[in-house]
Enzyme design. Sequence first.
Site, PDB file in Angstrom:
ATOM      1  N   GLU A 186      -9.231   7.998   4.141  1.00 54.52           N
ATOM      2  CA  GLU A 186      -8.544   7.973   5.610  1.00 54.52           C
ATOM      3  C   GLU A 186      -9.693   9.249   5.267  1.00 54.52           C
ATOM      4  O   GLU A 186      -8.766  10.174   5.298  1.00 54.52           O
ATOM      5  CB  GLU A 186      -7.341   8.290   5.992  1.00 54.52           C
ATOM      6  N   LYS A 214       1.135  -1.198   0.196  1.00 57.59           N
ATOM      7  CA  LYS A 214      -0.291  -0.096  -0.364  1.00 57.59           C
ATOM      8  C   LYS A 214       0.901   1.456   0.032  1.00 57.59           C
ATOM      9  O   LYS A 214       2.056   1.496   0.541  1.00 57.59           O
ATOM     10  CB  LYS A 214      -0.867  -0.385   0.634  1.00 57.59           C
TER      11      LYS A 214
HETATM   12  O1  KIV Z   1      -1.018   2.244   8.908  1.00 51.81           O
HETATM   13  C1  KIV Z   1      -2.134   2.398   8.905  1.00 51.81           C
HETATM   14  O2  KIV Z   1      -2.837   1.086   9.878  1.00 51.81           O
HETATM   15  C2  KIV Z   1      -2.996   2.710   7.905  1.00 51.81           C
HETATM   16  C3  KIV Z   1      -4.382   2.333   8.160  1.00 51.81           C
HETATM   17  C4  KIV Z   1      -5.185   3.146   9.376  1.00 51.81           C
HETATM   18  C5  KIV Z   1      -5.464   2.494   7.306  1.00 51.81           C
HETATM   19  O3  KIV Z   1      -2.732   3.110   6.795  1.00 51.81           O
END
Ligand code: KIV
Length: 264
Positions: free
Chosen positions: A182, A113
Amino acid sequence: MKQTVKTICQLKKEQKKITMLTSYDYTMAKIVDEVGIEIVLVGDSLSNVFQGNDTTVPVTIEEMIYHGKAVVKGIKNALVVIDMPFGSYQINEDRAVENAIRIIKETNAQAIKLEGGIEIENSIKRITDAGIPVMGHLGLTPQSIHQFGSFELQATTKTAQDKLLKDAIALEKAGCFALVLEKVPAKIGKKITTALTIPVIGIGAGNACDGQVLVINDLIGLDPTFKPKFVRQYLNAHSLISAAVKKYLLDVKEHNFPNEKESY
Ligand code: KIV
């Protein structure tokens, strides 16, 4: 059932909600996976909740890989996504693809991600061209905290909402298989979820998103001093753990632990 990017995308097609939670270690990953959560995220939020930093900025690629390896060992079915940490994909596309490959090779996770919109679309294309599924992350992107100045609600103006929608469409076109959204108003969460064919996973983005994600430490109430509006605390783990530790302390002090049954 073993989750893949295909099974995750299918859930949106079937209008079934997607569940996602963070995990940072083997034991917690095993619990989350056994319950049937579809996506486990090794979030760079480990910088805050595991390492005690104020932001996600300091965490390194080596640290993400360390936690990623432990989490993957605890998972049978969930799709494991690992956050690319700050600095590992912003410099140029070559670095981004090189670091994404390193994370996947060394952890055995299925996807990565990264945070950002149109400015990282070429990196997303290169990473997906290399065969690695990419999850996007828009709205409040904590790696840019020094630009935001605070963790406040994002996309509150028409201009910011238009830009958010453009970014979301660009990420889908670039090849993201899903998107985390978010801390944005529920109305814009719904608009983006409807506009995209890929799943939109919300955190503080309202109930219309295709799925929800929370930081596991927040869900179980490990730190009662941290409770943003979007968190639902399902347990007060802090007080349960604290009570258990106090009991142990007293038992040892009062010569009650170990007893005969607990001795050899
Ligand atoms: O780093 C994380 O935990 C995240 C979530 C809040 C989506 O990116």
